[in-house]
Scaffold this motif. Structure first.
Motif, short mmCIF file in Angstrom:
data_model
loop_
_atom_site.label_atom_id
_atom_site.label_comp_id
_atom_site.label_asym_id
_atom_site.label_seq_id
_atom_site.Cartn_x
_atom_site.Cartn_y
_atom_site.Cartn_z
N ILE A 14 1.74 13.88 -10.42
CA ILE A 14 2.74 13.72 -10.55
C ILE A 14 3.63 13.62 -9.72
O ILE A 14 4.22 14.19 -8.53
CB ILE A 14 3.45 14.56 -11.30
CG1 ILE A 14 3.54 16.08 -10.72
CG2 ILE A 14 2.35 14.42 -12.62
CD1 ILE A 14 3.52 17.16 -11.59
N TYR A 15 4.61 12.67 -9.36
CA TYR A 15 5.27 11.40 -8.72
C TYR A 15 7.23 12.71 -8.77
O TYR A 15 7.68 12.84 -9.69
CB TYR A 15 5.32 9.98 -8.58
CG TYR A 15 4.28 9.50 -8.40
CD1 TYR A 15 3.46 9.56 -7.31
CD2 TYR A 15 3.50 8.99 -9.27
CE1 TYR A 15 1.95 8.79 -7.24
CE2 TYR A 15 2.16 8.79 -9.58
CZ TYR A 15 1.50 8.47 -8.77
OH TYR A 15 0.25 8.24 -8.31
N TYR A 27 -1.13 2.28 -4.93
CA TYR A 27 -2.79 3.08 -4.72
C TYR A 27 -3.05 4.26 -5.56
O TYR A 27 -4.28 3.58 -6.28
CB TYR A 27 -2.44 3.17 -2.96
CG TYR A 27 -3.84 3.07 -2.38
CD1 TYR A 27 -4.88 2.41 -2.61
CD2 TYR A 27 -4.21 3.91 -1.73
CE1 TYR A 27 -5.72 2.40 -2.03
CE2 TYR A 27 -5.16 4.23 -0.65
CZ TYR A 27 -6.26 3.25 -1.10
OH TYR A 27 -7.10 3.68 -0.77
N THR A 28 -2.62 5.10 -5.48
CA THR A 28 -3.36 6.45 -6.32
C THR A 28 -3.26 6.05 -8.26
O THR A 28 -4.90 5.84 -8.46
CB THR A 28 -2.43 7.44 -6.08
OG1 THR A 28 -1.88 7.61 -4.53
CG2 THR A 28 -3.06 8.70 -6.29
N ILE A 260 -1.62 15.92 0.53
CA ILE A 260 -1.49 17.12 -0.14
C ILE A 260 -2.28 17.95 -0.46
O ILE A 260 -3.14 18.01 -1.45
CB ILE A 260 -0.57 16.91 -1.57
CG1 ILE A 260 -1.15 15.34 -2.13
CG2 ILE A 260 1.04 16.44 -1.41
CD1 ILE A 260 -0.17 14.87 -3.99
N HIS A 264 -3.91 21.05 -3.86
CA HIS A 264 -5.01 20.74 -4.44
C HIS A 264 -6.12 21.97 -4.18
O HIS A 264 -7.04 21.56 -5.72
CB HIS A 264 -5.24 18.94 -4.71
CG HIS A 264 -4.08 18.68 -5.37
ND1 HIS A 264 -3.06 18.37 -4.31
CD2 HIS A 264 -4.06 18.28 -6.28
CE1 HIS A 264 -2.13 17.75 -4.80
NE2 HIS A 264 -2.79 17.48 -6.69
N1 MSP Z 1 4.70 15.75 -6.28
C1 MSP Z 1 4.15 15.62 -5.55
C2 MSP Z 1 2.69 16.03 -5.98
C3 MSP Z 1 2.41 17.06 -7.22
S1 MSP Z 1 1.24 17.46 -7.40
C4 MSP Z 1 0.91 18.49 -8.74
C5 MSP Z 1 4.21 14.40 -4.40
N2 MSP Z 1 5.03 13.24 -5.01
S2 MSP Z 1 5.25 12.50 -3.94
O1 MSP Z 1 5.42 11.22 -4.78
O2 MSP Z 1 5.71 12.16 -2.94
O3 MSP Z 1 3.48 11.71 -3.41
C6 MSP Z 1 2.57 10.99 -4.85
C7 MSP Z 1 1.77 10.84 -3.67
O4 MSP Z 1 1.80 9.50 -3.07
C8 MSP Z 1 0.41 11.36 -2.78
O5 MSP Z 1 -1.29 11.36 -3.13
C9 MSP Z 1 0.79 10.83 -1.14
O6 MSP Z 1 -0.28 11.03 -0.22
C10 MSP Z 1 0.67 9.14 -2.14
N3 MSP Z 1 1.75 8.78 -1.24
C11 MSP Z 1 2.56 8.50 -0.83
N4 MSP Z 1 3.18 7.33 0.72
C12 MSP Z 1 1.89 7.22 0.38
C13 MSP Z 1 1.29 6.14 1.63
N5 MSP Z 1 2.38 5.49 2.51
N6 MSP Z 1 0.04 5.67 1.28
C14 MSP Z 1 -1.21 6.18 0.51
N7 MSP Z 1 -0.58 7.14 -0.58
C15 MSP Z 1 0.66 7.84 0.02
O7 MSP Z 1 3.80 14.72 -3.62
#
Ligand code: MSP
Length: 663
Positions: A14-15, A27-28, A260, A264
């Protein structure tokens, strides 16, 4: 009665809502969507979930900057994330917000179970704290200064609830041994195992220094700290306390970025074990997309946005690139150059070309029907055998999350088909009955190959494969194909083909990159309006633009105001469509003193050819701007008709001189 399908539950993280999505997050989500489509074609009952992580100090701070309540801030941000996923065709089956009531209940329930089972206790947490930022700091600057605001930090002790993570060292190590595929890829697993072997400290899971969080029932002002809250979203998405009813838990795969993985694969299974709930089956960690060898971040100014790419090349092109360019699990570099190169070579020249060639030859030679093949020659059999073999290989690659290899195997078949057509030259065959039969065999063979390739590529290229599928004459969607039953030889002769729609028009690289960058620039630095200035200060999407313009509609202006607008008669010299902008036409217009390039949003209503020579009204003193990355120097005046605002160009019944001013 139909057999009950096996379930498959996929999650994205969750973002965070203190930023907006870039290519890394996309991507994810793309991988999750692709897997969902793939698993459905393998007969599973699939659920894919995503959502937003909305609590914590960062949100408190961002909302304060934007001068709005936290609840409104996160509501707007969640909407922006959700809308983008919808726009990109990545709508999840469930979208969880951590401020949803059902999620709040799940977190509180999980905590109660952990507590009842004796894995939660009250203690004290001591750490360096920034009073100004209201946050603990784990890595202070020299001299115990806050890394953000550089003010002196204070040592603060607060009452917290702790989770007995230390009790789970052995259970976790046993679990990893018992389920050797739990952590993927293998390299990450070794990292985690040695981390756990090194000993686990208990974890503080509540805070009293944060306001914006889920309250611990009966223990206010305790609120849950971020990860205990966030991870539980995977359960709240599929029923929370009533998860058994929905039948989706445990998750079959959590897709996460490598940053992360510890949360997990260590915390999350430990929380669940403590609550006596089933842990997830697998956690798959992908690498990062890097820009100039660094992780993307807004502050570094190196973020790549998905929308401009999709506007220019289409969503399928972005999906293909993300999945084809890097080995899943490893880091990869993002470059527009590589993106456009792959688009032209693999999509325009590869799949696109094979589909358009095959469609055109079937149309021309067999009146748009699948022909009946005649006797097969060894080269036909060889192609059939290779394609049949590729089916097995591609499915195996998908199953092992080797997505780049799966695509490679599909594209090897496409290349073989190109070679086959070039060697067999069906276009050079004459009208004798033998030659017609040979032609039928060759074209049936290439159409059959195209059918198989289309089904195999569908999870990655949903839009374009749907078009090819229609062209092949199917009324049922390609998503309904059961990949387990896919075999060479199923294309029925006599099927009437549908209309062919071009898939991937070739683009000129420099121009495409320039336009993508221009669109990205527009999105990152939107033109300033009162509403957007406040929003931009907090990276927040603006709300309620329409209301603002409606308010001004009835105001009258003075003649001097009108005189500021310079309108002239222009004559259209050239007109063309713009790749990646369905609504726009690019015109060159003679306005008497010069020829201007102007974009007009009339492509859905006017054929470009019909406009050439036409006299139009042009606003000539507008500041130039870029629309979808194409420079527009002026505006063509049109009436907006009907509820959809159909444009009708303004014009003259009498002949008028080009360049004449309208007053
Ligand atoms: N809120 C937490 C996740 C909680 S899950 C219970 C979080 N959020 S995030 O928005 O920072 O990132 C979410 C996902 O996006 C992560 O898996 C992170 O690795 C991915 N990415 C963020 N920037 C990235 C890149 N530049 N490349 C690939 N994935 C990356 O973490």
């Amino acid at each position: 009665m139909a057999e009950k399908k096996e379930k498959f539950y996929i999650t994205t993280p969750i973002y965070y809502t203190n930023g907006l999505p870039h290519i890394g997050h996309t991507y994810t989500t793309v991988v999750a969507d692709m897997l969902r489509r793939y698993k459905r074609m393998r007969g599973y009952d699939v659920v894919m979930t995503t959502g937003t992580d909305e609590h914590g100090v960062n949100v408190e701070r961002a909302a304060k900057n934007a001068e709005i309540p936290e609840s409104e801030f996160v509501a707007r941000m969640a909407e922006a994330w959700r809308t983008l996923w919808d726009e990109l065709g990545l709508t999840a089956d469930e979208f969880v917000r951590t401020t949803d009531l059902k999620h709040v209940r799940t977190v509180q329930w999980l905590f109660r179970l952990c507590k009842e089972n004796g894995y939660v206790y009250k203690g004290h947490y001591t750490g360096l704290y920034c009073i100004y930022d209201n946050a603990y700091v784990s890595e202070p600057k020299p001299g115990n200064l806050c890394p953000d605001c550089e003010r002196p930090l204070e040592t603060v002790t607060e009452e917290n609830y702790f989770f007995k993570l230390s009790a789970f060292q052995k259970p976790l190590l046993d679990f990893y041994r018992k389920f050797p595929d739990f952590i993927q890829p293998e390299t990450r697993k070794n990292e985690i195992v040695s981390f756990v072997e090194g000993g686990l400290k208990d974890l503080s899971i509540t805070r009293t220094t944060i306001r914006w969080g889920i309250p611990v029932p009966g223990e206010e002002p305790h609120v849950f700290y971020v990860w205990f809250d966030a991870l539980a979203a995977y359960l709240s998405a599929v029923g929370g306390p009533e998860y058994e009813k929905r039948g989706m838990w445990p998750a079959d795969v959590h897709l996460v970025g490598k940053d992360i993985i510890r949360f997990h694969t260590v915390y999350w299974p430990a929380f669940l074990m403590a609550a006596m709930l089933p842990p997830p089956k697998q956690v798959w960690a992908h690498g990062w997309f890097l820009m100039d060898a660094a992780k993307m971040s807004k502050s570094k100014g190196n973020v790549v946005l998905p929308r401009p790419i999709v506007n220019m090349l289409g969503m399928d092109a972005l999906r293909y690139f993300l999945l084809r360019e890097v080995v899943f699990g490893q880091d990869g570099n993002f470059s527009y150059d590589a993106l456009v190169t792959r688009y032209n070579s693999d999509l325009a020249n590869g799949l696109g070309n094979l589909a358009s060639r095959t469609a055109a030859m079937l149309e021309r030679n067999f009146a748009g029907q699948v022909p009946t093949p005649g006797a097969r020659l060894p080269q036909d059999d060889a192609l059939a055998r290779d394609t049949q073999q590729a089916i097995g290989e591609v499915l195996e690659r998908y199953d092992k999350f080797e997505f780049a290899r799966a695509l490679e195997a599909i594209w090897a078949v496409i290349a073989a088909a190109d070679k086959y057509l070039t060697t067999e030259q069906p276009w050079a065959l004459g009208d004798s009955s033998d030659e017609q039969t040979r032609k039928a065999t060759i074209l049936w063979t290439s159409a059959e190959l195209l059918r198989i390739v289309t089904a195999l590529a569908h999870p990655v290229l949903p839009e374009s494969t749907a078009k090819v599928w229609k062209m092949l004459g199917y009324s049922a969607p390609v998503a309904a194909v059961e990949l387990d039953g896919l075999r060479w030889g199923q294309l029925a002769p006599g099927t009437s083909l549908g209309k062919f729609q071009a898939l991937f028009p070739r683009v000129e690289k420099t121009e495409a990159i320039e336009r993508i960058e221009a669109m990205a620039n527009e999105e990152l630095n939107p033109p300033k309006t009162a509403a957007s200035t406040a929003a931009a200060a907090s990276h927040l999407p603006a709300a309620g633009g329409a209301a603002a313009s409606a308010a001004g509609a009835s105001e009258r202006i003075a003649i001097e105001d009108f005189a500021k607008v310079e309108m002239r008669v222009g004559q259209v010299k050239t007109a063309e469509r713009i790749v990646g902008a369905d609504k726009l036409l690019k015109l060159t217009v003679d306005i008497g003193s010069e020829i201007r390039q102007i974009c007009a949003g009339i492509a859905q209503y006017y054929e470009p050819e019909a406009l050439i020579g036409r006299k139009v009204v042009v606003v000539v003193n507008l500041a130039p701007r870029k629309l979808r990355g194409v420079e527009s120097n002026g505006m063509i005046v049109a009436a907006s008709v009907g509820p959809e605002g159909r444009p009708v160009l303004a014009g003259f019944q009498e002949d008028v001189e080009v360049g004449a001013r309208l007053k």
